[in-house]
Design a protein around this motif. Sequence first.
Motif, PDB file in Angstrom:
ATOM      1  N   VAL A 289       2.515   0.889  -7.364  1.00  0.00           N
ATOM      2  CA  VAL A 289       1.075   0.855  -7.615  1.00  0.00           C
ATOM      3  C   VAL A 289       0.549   2.264  -7.882  1.00  0.00           C
ATOM      4  N   GLY A 290      -0.269   2.372  -8.912  1.00  0.00           N
ATOM      5  CA  GLY A 290      -0.972   3.627  -9.188  1.00  0.00           C
ATOM      6  C   GLY A 290      -2.442   3.450  -8.884  1.00  0.00           C
ATOM      7  N   LEU A 291      -3.039   4.466  -8.264  1.00  0.00           N
ATOM      8  CA  LEU A 291      -4.463   4.389  -7.929  1.00  0.00           C
ATOM      9  C   LEU A 291      -5.226   5.452  -8.691  1.00  0.00           C
ATOM     10  N   LEU A 292      -6.289   5.029  -9.366  1.00  0.00           N
ATOM     11  CA  LEU A 292      -7.241   5.966  -9.955  1.00  0.00           C
ATOM     12  C   LEU A 292      -8.410   6.031  -8.985  1.00  0.00           C
ATOM     13  N   LEU A 293      -8.517   7.139  -8.264  1.00  0.00           N
ATOM     14  CA  LEU A 293      -9.513   7.215  -7.199  1.00  0.00           C
ATOM     15  C   LEU A 293     -10.471   8.364  -7.432  1.00  0.00           C
ATOM     16  N   CYS A 294     -11.719   8.168  -7.010  1.00  0.00           N
ATOM     17  CA  CYS A 294     -12.567   9.348  -6.888  1.00  0.00           C
ATOM     18  C   CYS A 294     -12.288   9.946  -5.508  1.00  0.00           C
ATOM     19  N   ALA A 308       8.264   0.744   5.287  1.00  0.00           N
ATOM     20  CA  ALA A 308       9.363  -0.161   4.952  1.00  0.00           C
ATOM     21  C   ALA A 308       9.651  -0.158   3.446  1.00  0.00           C
ATOM     22  N   GLU A 309       8.656   0.277   2.670  1.00  0.00           N
ATOM     23  CA  GLU A 309       8.805   0.248   1.212  1.00  0.00           C
ATOM     24  C   GLU A 309       9.644   1.428   0.740  1.00  0.00           C
ATOM     25  N   PRO A 310      10.189   1.299  -0.467  1.00  0.00           N
ATOM     26  CA  PRO A 310      10.897   2.446  -1.025  1.00  0.00           C
ATOM     27  C   PRO A 310       9.919   3.606  -1.232  1.00  0.00           C
ATOM     28  N   PRO A 311      10.378   4.863  -1.112  1.00  0.00           N
ATOM     29  CA  PRO A 311       9.473   5.988  -1.292  1.00  0.00           C
ATOM     30  C   PRO A 311       8.900   5.994  -2.707  1.00  0.00           C
ATOM     31  N   GLY A 312       7.707   6.491  -2.837  1.00  0.00           N
ATOM     32  CA  GLY A 312       7.101   6.610  -4.160  1.00  0.00           C
ATOM     33  C   GLY A 312       6.536   5.319  -4.687  1.00  0.00           C
ATOM     34  N   GLN A 313       6.326   4.345  -3.795  1.00  0.00           N
ATOM     35  CA  GLN A 313       5.800   3.059  -4.270  1.00  0.00           C
ATOM     36  C   GLN A 313       4.321   3.138  -4.610  1.00  0.00           C
ATOM     37  N   LEU A 314       3.670   4.184  -4.065  1.00  0.00           N
ATOM     38  CA  LEU A 314       2.243   4.350  -4.311  1.00  0.00           C
ATOM     39  C   LEU A 314       2.013   5.726  -4.931  1.00  0.00           C
ATOM     40  N   ALA A 315       1.344   5.749  -6.082  1.00  0.00           N
ATOM     41  CA  ALA A 315       1.031   7.015  -6.753  1.00  0.00           C
ATOM     42  C   ALA A 315      -0.478   7.137  -6.875  1.00  0.00           C
ATOM     43  N   VAL A 316      -1.008   8.256  -6.420  1.00  0.00           N
ATOM     44  CA  VAL A 316      -2.462   8.417  -6.381  1.00  0.00           C
ATOM     45  C   VAL A 316      -2.901   9.503  -7.351  1.00  0.00           C
ATOM     46  N   GLU A 317      -3.889   9.172  -8.163  1.00  0.00           N
ATOM     47  CA  GLU A 317      -4.534  10.169  -9.024  1.00  0.00           C
ATOM     48  C   GLU A 317      -5.978  10.310  -8.569  1.00  0.00           C
ATOM     49  N   GLU A 318      -6.300  11.437  -7.970  1.00  0.00           N
ATOM     50  CA  GLU A 318      -7.688  11.699  -7.588  1.00  0.00           C
ATOM     51  C   GLU A 318      -8.389  12.399  -8.736  1.00  0.00           C
TER      52      GLU A 318
END
Length: 377
Positions: A289-294, A308-318
Motif C-alpha cells: 500500500v502507498g499512502l499520499l498523506l498531508c 507480521a507483514e513483509p517489510p516495506g508493505q507500506l510506503a508513505v509519501e508526505e
Amino acid sequence: PASEQTTVLPIDPERPDPAALALGGQLLHEGRLVAFPTETVYGLGANAFDDQAVRRIFAAKGRAANDPIIVHIANAAHLSEVVLDTPDIVHALAARFWPGPLTVVLPKSPRIPDSATAGLPTVAVRVPRHPVAQGLLGAAGVPIAAPSANTFTRTSATTAAHVLEDLGGKVALILDGGPAPIGIESTVIQITGDEVRLLRPGAVPAEAVDAVLAEFGLARATGTQPARPAGSRAAAGTVQEAAPALSPGQMLKHYAPRARVLYFEGPAEPARAAMRQAVRDELARGHTVGLLLCHEDGPLFTGLVSGAEPPGQLAVEELGSCADLAVIGQRLFAAMRRLDARGVDVICARSLPTGGMGLAIADRLTRAAGGNVIHVP
Ligand code: TXA
Ligand code: MG
C-alpha cells in the motif's frame, strides 16, 4: 522516425542557454519533438503549424486521436496566428493571467492543422511563463503544440526524468530545467460568445477567473463538468471511445498511476478513519500500500503494520501541510510516480479543501482513481 536518439540537455531554468534553445528551435523546424519545462508540467512540443509533426506527438504519447492539444504562443500578440478572433474578455484574461497557467479555448485559425485540435473547430491556447518555454518559443518562431509529456492517460511529467521514463526513444531532445515549479496543469476554459465554461480546473484558481469575468458582468457557466459521476471502472474503460470528446481532460481515467487508487472523499475525520480501515484491510490481504498523506495525517497512519507483514508493505509519501495546497500540488504527480516505481498495489488518498488549487488537486485524484471514489458521509 519510429525510434529517436533522445538527448537530455540540462538547461538553467532562469537564464536558459541560447545555444540549447536554438537547438530546440531547429529540431522543431525539422518536424521533430522537443520536450521542455513549463511552469506547470513538462510539455511534449512540435511545430503547431506542421501537421506531420503534430501527428508525431500522438504517436509518441499513444494519445487518442480525439484528444486535442494545447498550442503555446510567446504572448497575446500571437493570438491572431492561431485563433479566428479575440473577444475583449480574452484580452482581459490575458492581461491578468498571461504569461501563466491559463488556457483558453477559442474558434481556431485555418493555420492550425485539424490534427492539433482533433478535428474540433476550436483550439486551446496558452502563453507559458517558464523562461525555458518562453525561450524555446522565441527560438522556434512558431507556435508550439504541446500536451503534457507523459504516456497517454498516465501521470503528467514534472521532471525531465519522468519524461525520459515515458518518452525516451520517442523524442529528439529533452530540455532539463529541473522540476516544474507548479506541478499541476493549466486551467482550461472555453469561451463561446458570452459563455465561459471551466473545462479543466488547474493552476489558476477558478475564483480568480471568476473575478475577471465579474468585471465584465459575466459569470462562469455552472459546473466543472466532471467526466461522469463517480462510478464503475467499466465506465472508466469506455471513455476513450467516446468521440470526439468535448474536452478530454474530462476523461475519467486520466492522470493515472499503474497502481489502483482509492480516493476517500468527505470531511477530514471520517475520511481518515475510512482510509485507515481500508489500509488495514489491504495490508491484511497481503497487498502493498502507498499512502499520499498531508503532513498532519502522518501520525494517524503509524502503527498500522503489525510486524507480521513483509517489510516495506507500506510506503508513505508526505506531501506537505494540509493547509498548503500549492506545495501538495507541486509534489503530487512525482509522489504518485515514486509509489508506482515501488510497485505498490494500491494508493490511498483523502480529499482536501477545494478552494484555490484544491479544486485541481481533487480533480486529478478523482481521475487517478478512475472512478474508485469512496464517498464518506
Ligand atoms: O499546463 C498545461 O496545460 C500543460 C503544459 C504542457 O502546457 N499541457 C497540458 O496539455 O496539460 P494536455 O494535452 O495534457 O491537456 C490539454 C487539455 C486537455 O484536457 C484537452 O482536452 C484540452 O486541454 N483541450 C485542448 N484543446 C481543446 C479544445 N479545442 N477544446 C476543448 N478542450 C481542449
Ligand atoms: Mg495531459
